[in-house]
Design a protein around this motif. Structure first.
Motif, short mmCIF file in Angstrom:
data_model
loop_
_atom_site.label_atom_id
_atom_site.label_comp_id
_atom_site.label_asym_id
_atom_site.label_seq_id
_atom_site.Cartn_x
_atom_site.Cartn_y
_atom_site.Cartn_z
N ILE A 17 -10.66 12.91 -6.98
CA ILE A 17 -10.73 11.52 -6.50
C ILE A 17 -9.38 11.09 -5.92
O ILE A 17 -9.31 10.44 -4.88
CB ILE A 17 -11.17 10.56 -7.64
N ILE A 18 -8.29 11.50 -6.60
CA ILE A 18 -6.95 11.17 -6.12
C ILE A 18 -6.69 11.82 -4.76
O ILE A 18 -6.19 11.18 -3.83
CB ILE A 18 -5.88 11.60 -7.14
N SER B 98 -8.83 10.18 -2.10
CA SER B 98 -8.30 8.83 -1.84
C SER B 98 -7.04 8.89 -0.99
O SER B 98 -6.85 8.08 -0.07
CB SER B 98 -7.99 8.13 -3.17
N MET B 99 -6.19 9.88 -1.29
CA MET B 99 -4.95 10.04 -0.50
C MET B 99 -5.25 10.42 0.94
O MET B 99 -4.63 9.91 1.87
CB MET B 99 -4.06 11.10 -1.15
N LEU C 18 -8.06 9.73 2.58
CA LEU C 18 -8.63 8.53 3.21
C LEU C 18 -7.54 7.53 3.56
O LEU C 18 -7.55 6.96 4.65
CB LEU C 18 -9.66 7.89 2.27
N LEU C 19 -6.61 7.33 2.65
CA LEU C 19 -5.52 6.40 2.89
C LEU C 19 -4.67 6.88 4.07
O LEU C 19 -4.24 6.08 4.92
CB LEU C 19 -4.65 6.27 1.64
#
Length: 388
Positions: A17-18, A21-22, A24-25
């Motif tokens: 997930i991290i 998320s990174m 995507l960010l």
């Protein structure tokens, strides 16, 4: 499920997930930056003309022009390109220098023609080691006037992911032996939707107007239309937009030559006529038969490909090739010769294309030629009298 296994899966999914998320960010930030700094040129912009020496139109009995997509000096025969199925973002620096040097030398040999149209000239891009190709190549034709139009200006292209293309600042150049009355960048008002548009080119064409002494004008147009298979509809819209300019110029009694990388096959293209031993494909959609009124003609060399695919390095008979680079002329122009200069994709994924043409009898070119011949006749008679 054991506690150990459960704990492992919990940690694994947290890490996953991290990471997601990174990523995507990362893309959200890049899209935001590119959107804020998105290059958004006007439909029509005046271009700065870097003036060279002005030549006389009647110096020759014909006019010549070359169009060449130089592939930002980084797509020679040894290269592939990640976006089209290859792996590379750019060549190594020494190989790049060899490509640029060879293109410079080839361009220098073109000083005998009247016009040179270039596409994909980098100005400040990572993919070409931040070289000012526009300034460098202008040195190959120092007596020519030239203009530059930007069509790709993106702060950061994030692909390939582990070796991103990053900054791209690139465009087109038009060289001329004559100083144009004006030069304009005309935007094609079509393209990809957001967010894709902030990573892609802002397509355009360059118009140069050359006034003639019979109150008519010669328009030289340099075009670079949309590429890739998913841009078929965009290319059709671009062609319709370009047509409005062409018809307007011709209806005023002027002369029009359009050259460039059209990213589609010319009308009547037949792949079976290519005789170089290359593997050839056809590009869809084809240009429509009724795109322009009777008399307008497409000129290309039917025997030699002008473009190769860059999914792999070039291998004759294996690499897919086609014809994308050619000319379109108004009915009041007579074409004497058209041929592809077969460089075997040595320094670019495109071959240059040469056109030799004449303005029809009522043009200033022909009037000036008669004047020139008359002046020579008078001077010859004067020399004869002096000898007596």
């Amino acid at each position: 499920m054991s506690k150990r296994k459960f704990r492992f899966l919990k940690i694994f999914f947290k890490i996953l997930i991290i990471i997601v998320s990174m990523i995507l960010l990362y893309f959200i930030v890049i899209i935001a930056i590119n959107s804020k700094k998105d290059y958004n040129p006007a439909i029509s912009e005046d271009l700065e003309i870097k003036k060279g020496r002005n030549a006389w139109f009647f110096s020759d009995k014909s006019i010549s022009i070359i169009s060449w997509n130089i592939g930002y000096s980084a797509l020679g025969k040894h290269e592939d390109f990640f976006y089209e199925g290859g792996k590379k973002m750019r060549p190594d620096k020494e190989q790049y220098k060899e490509y640029l040097k060879s293109i410079f030398n080839e361009l220098g040999k073109m000083d005998t023609v009247d016009f040179v149209l270039l596409q994909e000239v980098d100005i400040n891009s990572k993919r070409s080691f931040y070289t000012r190709q526009d300034s460098s190549l202008a040195g190959a034709l120092p007596t020519f006037s030239h203009v530059t139009a930007i069509n790709y200006n993106v702060p950061f292209v994030p692909f390939p992911l582990f070796n991103p293309t990053a900054k791209v600042h690139s465009g087109m150049m038009s060289f001329s032996r004559y100083i144009p009355e004006y030069a304009k960048r005309i935007s094609f008002p079509f393209g990809y939707a957001w967010p894709m548009k902030v990573f892609f080119l802002d397509r355009c064409f360059i118009i140069e107007k050359f006034n003639l002494d019979n109150h008519k004008s010669l328009y030289i147009i340099n075009t670079h239309n949309s590429a890739f298979d998913d841009a078929g509809d965009i290319r059709i819209a671009e062609m319709i937009f370009l047509r409005s300019y062409l018809l307007n110029f011709y209806e005023n009694g002027d002369y029009v030559v359009v050259g460039g990388d059209w990213n589609q096959n010319p009308l009547g293209f037949d792949k079976t006529k290519i005789n170089t031993g290359d593997y050839v494909r056809e590009i869809e959609p084809a240009i429509e038969n009724d795109y322009l009124p009777k008399g307008w003609k497409w000129y290309y060399d039917p025997k030699t490909p002008t473009n190769r695919d860059v999914n792999t390095k070039y291998e004759k008979g294996v690499t897919t090739t086609t014809v994308l680079d050619y000319f379109l002329c108004s009915p009041n122009i007579t074409v004497n010769e058209v041929r592809t200069i077969n460089k075997h994709f040595e320094n670019s994924d495109h071959n240059p294309v040469y056109l030799n043409f004449s303005l029809q009898p009522d043009t200033a070119f022909c009037d000036s030629l008669k004047i020139y011949e008359k002046v020579k006749e008078i001077k010859s008679k004067e020399k004869g009298k002096k000898k007596r």
